[in-house]
Motif scaffolding. Sequence first.
Motif, PDB file in Angstrom:
ATOM      1  N   THR A  62     160.585 114.859  40.527  1.00  0.00           N
ATOM      2  CA  THR A  62     159.790 115.718  41.396  1.00  0.00           C
ATOM      3  C   THR A  62     160.257 115.602  42.845  1.00  0.00           C
ATOM      4  O   THR A  62     160.932 114.640  43.220  1.00  0.00           O
ATOM      5  CB  THR A  62     158.302 115.324  41.312  1.00  0.00           C
ATOM      6  N   HIS A  63     159.890 116.578  43.655  1.00  0.00           N
ATOM      7  CA  HIS A  63     160.295 116.577  45.069  1.00  0.00           C
ATOM      8  C   HIS A  63     159.808 115.333  45.792  1.00  0.00           C
ATOM      9  O   HIS A  63     160.496 114.814  46.662  1.00  0.00           O
ATOM     10  CB  HIS A  63     159.778 117.831  45.786  1.00  0.00           C
ATOM     11  N   ALA A  64     158.630 114.841  45.428  1.00  0.00           N
ATOM     12  CA  ALA A  64     158.091 113.634  46.072  1.00  0.00           C
ATOM     13  C   ALA A  64     158.798 112.368  45.596  1.00  0.00           C
ATOM     14  O   ALA A  64     158.668 111.321  46.208  1.00  0.00           O
ATOM     15  CB  ALA A  64     156.598 113.525  45.798  1.00  0.00           C
TER      16      ALA A  64
END
Length: 96
Positions: A62-64
Amino acid sequence: LQVSTGAYKRQVHEVPLGKQITDPAVIEKITWATWTSILGDEVLGIWPRNADKADVNCACVTHAGLNIVTGDDFGLVKLFDFPCTEKFVSGCLIFT
């Protein structure tokens, strides 16, 4: 840049020179901007017990950078904590 070969080997290369990095200590210090590899110490836990090398087909963090999602030959999409370094998903699997 890291790639997974057809022989299920992980290779890490310098950019822009393309020289392969083989020193595990150097590779361990790399902070990746993205992750789509099914291979590496960071994703050992995405592989179920007795899995064939070809069973897990894709992965994306995920982007995080907190989770990784995988797709497999059984039609399952699985969500794990990232990194997922413990073998056989103990403590890593969130949802199937």
